[in-house]
Design a protein around this motif. Structure first.
Motif, short mmCIF file in Angstrom:
data_model
loop_
_atom_site.label_atom_id
_atom_site.label_comp_id
_atom_site.label_asym_id
_atom_site.label_seq_id
_atom_site.Cartn_x
_atom_site.Cartn_y
_atom_site.Cartn_z
N PHE A 268 0.83 -1.21 0.00
CA PHE A 268 0.00 0.00 0.00
C PHE A 268 0.87 1.27 0.00
O PHE A 268 0.61 2.22 -0.73
N GLY A 269 1.91 1.28 0.80
CA GLY A 269 2.81 2.43 0.86
C GLY A 269 3.52 2.66 -0.48
O GLY A 269 3.62 3.78 -0.96
N PHE A 270 4.01 1.56 -1.05
CA PHE A 270 4.67 1.66 -2.35
C PHE A 270 3.70 2.15 -3.43
O PHE A 270 4.03 3.03 -4.22
N ALA A 271 2.50 1.60 -3.44
CA ALA A 271 1.48 2.02 -4.41
C ALA A 271 1.11 3.48 -4.20
O ALA A 271 0.89 4.23 -5.17
N SER A 272 1.06 3.93 -2.95
CA SER A 272 0.75 5.32 -2.65
C SER A 272 1.83 6.25 -3.21
O SER A 272 1.54 7.29 -3.79
N ILE A 273 3.08 5.85 -3.03
CA ILE A 273 4.18 6.67 -3.54
C ILE A 273 4.14 6.72 -5.07
O ILE A 273 4.30 7.79 -5.67
N ILE A 274 3.90 5.59 -5.70
CA ILE A 274 3.80 5.54 -7.17
C ILE A 274 2.62 6.41 -7.62
O ILE A 274 2.73 7.18 -8.58
#
Length: 182
Positions: A23-29
């Motif tokens: 979720f964090g990685f997807a949020s950053i992307i």
């Protein structure tokens, strides 16, 4: 054999950690994609604004060049009228003379209708004054030709009309230089 697990963590905690990382990685992307799209839009808006400014300046420059050309041609038509002994050919030149005057006036009105800065307005006011002086001198030459006082008409042409035309051209040149400033 005995299998040794050093995992003191429960399977639910591992799943939540993985889920949070994804979720964090997807949020950053997603945030990066949003910023790229937002900046692209800002760049497009800026480009359109710069294009409008450039087109506005080019239009002003084209109008000034057309006015300058019309002023030259109008004076040349007046000179040709003085050189023509036949009144019928003089009438043809009279039509050209008036056409160039109309072109100058049309281009000036178009220029005045544009978004002008204070310096451009001041220069156009000055140009209007010198243009009126040039028109008065040109009218005097025409009146003298109608009375067949060609020598006096030539004198007015040389001493008043041509210098007045040069003032108009000079005013156009100042305005042309100023139209490149924002």
């Amino acid at each position: 054999m005995h299998r040794h697990d050093n995992n003191n963590e429960k399977p639910g905690v591992v799943d939540r950690t993985k889920r949070n990382l994804v979720f964090g990685f997807a949020s950053i992307i997603g945030l990066m994609a949003f910023l790229v799209i937002f900046r692209s839009h800002e760049l497009e808006v800026s480009k359109n604004h710069i294009d409008r400014i450039a087109n506005n300046h080019l239009t002003k420059i084209n109008l000034i060049v057309e006015m300058r050309s019309a002023a030259h041609e109008r004076t040349h038509a007046l000179q040709r009228m003085l050189l023509m002994p036949d009144p019928f050919t003089r009438d043809e030149e009279w039509i050209r003379f008036n056409r160039f005057g109309a072109e100058f006036a049309r281009d000036r009105l178009n220029l005045l209708s544009m978004n002008l800065n204070d310096e451009e307005k001041k220069l156009l006011d000055y140009q209007g004054t010198v243009t009126k002086n040039a028109l008065d001198s040109q009218q005097r030459v025409v009146e003298l030709m109608e009375k067949e006082q060609f020598e006096q008409a030539r004198e007015v042409l040389l001493k008043r009309v041509i210098p007045a035309k040069e003032q108009v051209i000079k005013a156009d040149g100042k305005n042309h230089q100023d139209s490149g400033k924002e």
